[in-house]
Motif scaffolding. Structure first.
Motif, PDB file in Angstrom:
ATOM      1  N   PRO A  91      -4.987 -16.881  -5.658  1.00 12.12           N
ATOM      2  CA  PRO A  91      -5.335 -15.652  -6.377  1.00 12.12           C
ATOM      3  C   PRO A  91      -6.259 -14.785  -5.537  1.00 12.12           C
ATOM      4  CG  PRO A  91      -6.629 -17.485  -7.196  1.00 12.12           C
ATOM      5  CD  PRO A  91      -5.639 -18.065  -6.230  1.00 12.12           C
ATOM      6  N   ARG A  92      -6.677 -13.654  -6.086  1.00 14.19           N
ATOM      7  CA  ARG A  92      -7.586 -12.772  -5.351  1.00 14.19           C
ATOM      8  C   ARG A  92      -8.786 -13.561  -4.855  1.00 14.19           C
ATOM      9  NH1 ARG A  92      -8.979  -7.247  -4.796  1.00 14.19           N
ATOM     10  NH2 ARG A  92     -11.201  -7.033  -4.361  1.00 14.19           N
ATOM     11  N   THR A  93      -8.990 -13.539  -3.548  1.00 17.11           N
ATOM     12  CA  THR A  93     -10.069 -14.278  -2.907  1.00 17.11           C
ATOM     13  C   THR A  93     -10.771 -13.337  -1.945  1.00 17.11           C
ATOM     14  OG1 THR A  93      -8.714 -16.292  -3.000  1.00 17.11           O
ATOM     15  CG2 THR A  93     -10.652 -16.315  -1.550  1.00 17.11           C
ATOM     16  N   GLU A  94     -11.958 -12.897  -2.296  1.00 12.76           N
ATOM     17  CA  GLU A  94     -12.644 -11.890  -1.495  1.00 12.76           C
ATOM     18  C   GLU A  94     -13.281 -12.487  -0.245  1.00 12.76           C
ATOM     19  OE1 GLU A  94     -15.369  -9.685  -3.922  1.00 12.76           O
ATOM     20  OE2 GLU A  94     -13.758  -8.700  -5.060  1.00 12.76           O
ATOM     21  N   GLU A  98     -17.956  -8.936   1.605  1.00 16.10           N
ATOM     22  CA  GLU A  98     -17.267  -7.683   1.931  1.00 16.10           C
ATOM     23  C   GLU A  98     -16.470  -7.109   0.762  1.00 16.10           C
ATOM     24  OE1 GLU A  98     -15.164  -7.760   5.655  1.00 16.10           O
ATOM     25  OE2 GLU A  98     -16.881  -8.602   6.737  1.00 16.10           O
ATOM     26  N   GLY A  99     -16.155  -7.929  -0.236  1.00 18.82           N
ATOM     27  CA  GLY A  99     -15.554  -7.407  -1.448  1.00 18.82           C
ATOM     28  C   GLY A  99     -14.106  -6.989  -1.347  1.00 18.82           C
ATOM     29  N   ILE A 100     -13.393  -7.442  -0.317  1.00 14.20           N
ATOM     30  CA  ILE A 100     -11.976  -7.121  -0.137  1.00 14.20           C
ATOM     31  C   ILE A 100     -11.193  -8.426  -0.196  1.00 14.20           C
ATOM     32  CG2 ILE A 100     -10.227  -6.117   1.388  1.00 14.20           C
ATOM     33  CD1 ILE A 100     -12.417  -4.450   2.676  1.00 14.20           C
ATOM     34  N   ASP A 101     -10.096  -8.432  -0.925  1.00 12.68           N
ATOM     35  CA  ASP A 101      -9.250  -9.618  -0.965  1.00 12.68           C
ATOM     36  C   ASP A 101      -8.815  -9.988   0.447  1.00 12.68           C
ATOM     37  OD1 ASP A 101      -7.327 -11.584  -2.258  1.00 12.68           O
ATOM     38  OD2 ASP A 101      -5.927 -10.277  -1.179  1.00 12.68           O
ATOM     39  N   ARG A 102      -8.844 -11.252   0.757  1.00 17.49           N
ATOM     40  CA  ARG A 102      -8.569 -11.700   2.128  1.00 17.49           C
ATOM     41  C   ARG A 102      -7.155 -11.330   2.575  1.00 17.49           C
ATOM     42  NH1 ARG A 102      -7.124 -16.899   4.630  1.00 17.49           N
ATOM     43  NH2 ARG A 102      -7.964 -16.902   6.752  1.00 17.49           N
ATOM     44  N   LYS A 103      -6.191 -11.487   1.692  1.00 20.71           N
ATOM     45  CA  LYS A 103      -4.811 -11.148   2.071  1.00 20.71           C
ATOM     46  C   LYS A 103      -4.685  -9.665   2.387  1.00 20.71           C
ATOM     47  CE  LYS A 103      -3.660 -13.002  -1.813  1.00 20.71           C
ATOM     48  NZ  LYS A 103      -4.939 -13.686  -2.014  1.00 20.71           N
ATOM     49  N   MET A 104      -5.300  -8.819   1.545  1.00 23.77           N
ATOM     50  CA  MET A 104      -5.220  -7.382   1.759  1.00 23.77           C
ATOM     51  C   MET A 104      -6.031  -6.968   2.978  1.00 23.77           C
ATOM     52  SD  MET A 104      -5.254  -5.966  -2.185  1.00 23.77           S
ATOM     53  CE  MET A 104      -4.611  -4.334  -1.762  1.00 23.77           C
ATOM     54  N   ALA A 105      -7.107  -7.686   3.253  1.00 25.79           N
ATOM     55  CA  ALA A 105      -7.901  -7.404   4.451  1.00 25.79           C
ATOM     56  C   ALA A 105      -7.094  -7.661   5.714  1.00 25.79           C
ATOM     57  CB  ALA A 105      -9.169  -8.256   4.446  1.00 25.79           C
ATOM     58  N   ILE A 106      -6.372  -8.774   5.741  1.00 29.36           N
ATOM     59  CA  ILE A 106      -5.583  -9.124   6.922  1.00 29.36           C
ATOM     60  C   ILE A 106      -4.380  -8.205   7.066  1.00 29.36           C
ATOM     61  CG2 ILE A 106      -4.094 -10.912   7.929  1.00 29.36           C
ATOM     62  CD1 ILE A 106      -6.032 -12.990   6.730  1.00 29.36           C
ATOM     63  N   HIS A 107      -3.686  -7.966   5.960  1.00 29.85           N
ATOM     64  CA  HIS A 107      -2.420  -7.240   6.025  1.00 29.85           C
ATOM     65  C   HIS A 107      -2.590  -5.731   6.130  1.00 29.85           C
ATOM     66  CE1 HIS A 107      -0.347 -10.887   3.981  1.00 29.85           C
ATOM     67  NE2 HIS A 107      -0.263 -10.956   5.292  1.00 29.85           N
ATOM     68  N   TYR A 108      -3.709  -5.200   5.610  1.00 29.53           N
ATOM     69  CA  TYR A 108      -3.820  -3.735   5.594  1.00 29.53           C
ATOM     70  C   TYR A 108      -5.148  -3.210   6.114  1.00 29.53           C
ATOM     71  CZ  TYR A 108      -4.429   1.003   3.959  1.00 29.53           C
ATOM     72  OH  TYR A 108      -4.711   2.334   3.920  1.00 29.53           O
ATOM     73  N   TYR A 109      -6.251  -3.521   5.450  1.00 22.92           N
ATOM     74  CA  TYR A 109      -7.519  -2.842   5.757  1.00 22.92           C
ATOM     75  C   TYR A 109      -7.986  -3.107   7.188  1.00 22.92           C
ATOM     76  CZ  TYR A 109      -7.767  -1.793   0.783  1.00 22.92           C
ATOM     77  OH  TYR A 109      -7.477  -1.324  -0.476  1.00 22.92           O
ATOM     78  N   GLY A 110      -7.892  -4.350   7.640  1.00 21.46           N
ATOM     79  CA  GLY A 110      -8.339  -4.660   8.989  1.00 21.46           C
ATOM     80  C   GLY A 110      -7.535  -3.945  10.064  1.00 21.46           C
ATOM     81  N   LEU A 155      -0.017 -11.240  -6.746  1.00 19.77           N
ATOM     82  CA  LEU A 155       0.505 -11.368  -5.386  1.00 19.77           C
ATOM     83  C   LEU A 155       1.544 -10.300  -5.086  1.00 19.77           C
ATOM     84  CD1 LEU A 155       0.868 -15.251  -5.094  1.00 19.77           C
ATOM     85  CD2 LEU A 155      -0.901 -13.808  -4.064  1.00 19.77           C
ATOM     86  N   VAL A 156       2.399 -10.002  -6.071  1.00 20.82           N
ATOM     87  CA  VAL A 156       3.425  -8.985  -5.868  1.00 20.82           C
ATOM     88  C   VAL A 156       2.789  -7.619  -5.678  1.00 20.82           C
ATOM     89  CG1 VAL A 156       5.365  -7.784  -6.926  1.00 20.82           C
ATOM     90  CG2 VAL A 156       5.223 -10.271  -7.068  1.00 20.82           C
ATOM     91  N   ARG A 157       1.812  -7.278  -6.513  1.00 20.71           N
ATOM     92  CA  ARG A 157       1.150  -5.984  -6.379  1.00 20.71           C
ATOM     93  C   ARG A 157       0.404  -5.886  -5.055  1.00 20.71           C
ATOM     94  NH1 ARG A 157      -1.248  -5.848 -12.481  1.00 20.71           N
ATOM     95  NH2 ARG A 157       0.573  -4.887 -13.526  1.00 20.71           N
ATOM     96  N   ALA A 158      -0.233  -6.982  -4.626  1.00 18.34           N
ATOM     97  CA  ALA A 158      -0.953  -6.947  -3.349  1.00 18.34           C
ATOM     98  C   ALA A 158       0.002  -6.630  -2.208  1.00 18.34           C
ATOM     99  CB  ALA A 158      -1.657  -8.280  -3.108  1.00 18.34           C
ATOM    100  N   ALA A 159       1.174  -7.261  -2.224  1.00 16.18           N
ATOM    101  CA  ALA A 159       2.163  -6.981  -1.184  1.00 16.18           C
ATOM    102  C   ALA A 159       2.638  -5.533  -1.275  1.00 16.18           C
ATOM    103  CB  ALA A 159       3.346  -7.940  -1.315  1.00 16.18           C
ATOM    104  N   ASP A 160       2.958  -5.067  -2.476  1.00 20.50           N
ATOM    105  CA  ASP A 160       3.423  -3.690  -2.652  1.00 20.50           C
ATOM    106  C   ASP A 160       2.386  -2.683  -2.161  1.00 20.50           C
ATOM    107  OD1 ASP A 160       5.878  -4.341  -3.703  1.00 20.50           O
ATOM    108  OD2 ASP A 160       5.296  -4.086  -5.795  1.00 20.50           O
ATOM    109  N   HIS A 161       1.120  -2.931  -2.479  1.00 23.18           N
ATOM    110  CA  HIS A 161       0.072  -1.992  -2.093  1.00 23.18           C
ATOM    111  C   HIS A 161      -0.136  -1.978  -0.582  1.00 23.18           C
ATOM    112  CE1 HIS A 161      -2.297  -0.589  -5.808  1.00 23.18           C
ATOM    113  NE2 HIS A 161      -1.055  -0.866  -6.158  1.00 23.18           N
ATOM    114  N   CYS A 162      -0.181  -3.155   0.034  1.00 18.63           N
ATOM    115  CA  CYS A 162      -0.393  -3.200   1.487  1.00 18.63           C
ATOM    116  C   CYS A 162       0.766  -2.552   2.229  1.00 18.63           C
ATOM    117  CB  CYS A 162      -0.576  -4.639   1.939  1.00 18.63           C
ATOM    118  SG  CYS A 162      -2.131  -5.398   1.406  1.00 18.63           S
TER     119      CYS A 162
END
Length: 288
Positions: A91-94, A98-110, A155-162
């Protein structure tokens, strides 16, 4: 030697295959730098170099890029490739502090922070290639009131957003670099297709690893084949794009251009970019 190419996520899979192909075709005096969590067991070319990077942490990325830019001689990147990814059902794991989900940090923000910090050392005709999913992104897939999915995470939304925000930022970067004198980098969002890497095996039970490995060898694309297709396609689309006055491309698993990709509106690009920098900059120490 001068660093001319950087592959983040180049320690295994598609990224490693791309780094090896670039190194094999690059002058011996030009370094191909690969970065990720773990050093590969083999660096087959003398002009390959490894530096560790935790690409889930904005602070670590900033420290890494600051050190890279201060090197002597400083890098002059003709090629920036980012393939870092993670396969997990968590699940969402910050990221701590830093307050950013780890998956979204790796796939998009970073990846956005890497581009921003390395922009001063990109050559005028650099290629920036992001291997993620240049196929399925769309403005319609975004929850605009919760872009980082603080309250609506799945998980689906995280992928869609990134995926979708990556599409937006590829177009945003192409416009943001329009005033550079002498040339413009080309930004590519690539869809690799189904590739035989270790990512899937990270979520498969150990007793099924052999089955997955065997099926992968038969039905999935080899990383080396994928690397060649994406590198060739990115270069071809960059050349054709410059002739058309287009400095971004979404490409498929064969390296072909997706010509039906939506062009995001200026308002949409502004909302995605403003959100991105507000969230990323909040994680970084204030500059004195």
């Amino acid at each position: 030697m001068t660093i001319r190419s950087l592959v983040v996520g180049g320690t295994s899979g598609i990224g490693y295959a791309m780094a090896c192909r670039v190194a094999a075709s690059t002058a011996a005096t030009d370094t191909v730098l690969i970065s990720g969590r773990t050093k590969p067991a083999d660096l087959p070319h003398a002009n390959m170099e490894f530096r560790p990077l935790d690409a889930s942490s904005m602070r670590q990325i900033k420290h890494y890029t600051d050190a890279l830019k201060s090197a002597s001689p400083p890098p002059k990147l003709d090629l920036l490739i980012m393939t870092q990814g993670i396969m997990t059902t968590a699940p969402r794991t910050e990221v701590p502090g830093e307050g950013i989900d780890r998956k979204m940090a790796i796939h998009y923000y970073g990846k956005q922070l890497l581009i921003r910090e390395l922009l001063p050392v990109l050559s005028e005709s650099a290629r920036v290639v992001i291997v993620y999913d240049g196929k399925l992104g769309s403005p319609s897939k975004l929850l605009w009131e919760d872009l980082d999915l603080k309250t609506h995470f799945t998980l689906v939304r995280a992928a869609d957003h990134c995926i979708s925000m990556m599409d937006a930022m590829v177009q945003w970067w192409a416009g943001a670099t329009a005033s550079r004198l002498g040339g413009r980098p080309h930004f590519v969002h690539a869809f690799p297709g189904t590739v035989n890497t270790n990512l899937l095996r990270e979520v498969v039970p150990s007793y099924l690893q052999g089955v997955v490995r065997g099926l992968g060898n038969v039905f999935l694309t080899a990383p080396e084949t994928c690397a060649q297709r994406l590198l060739d396609g990115a270069e071809r689309c960059a050349v054709e794009g410059a002739e058309e006055g287009r400095f971004w491309s979404n490409i498929d698993s064969k390296g072909g251009l997706y010509r039906n990709k939506a062009v995001w509106s200026e308002e949409q690009l502004a909302r995605v970019s403003e959100h991105t920098w507000k969230l990323v900059d909040a994680t970084l120490p204030a500059e004195g």
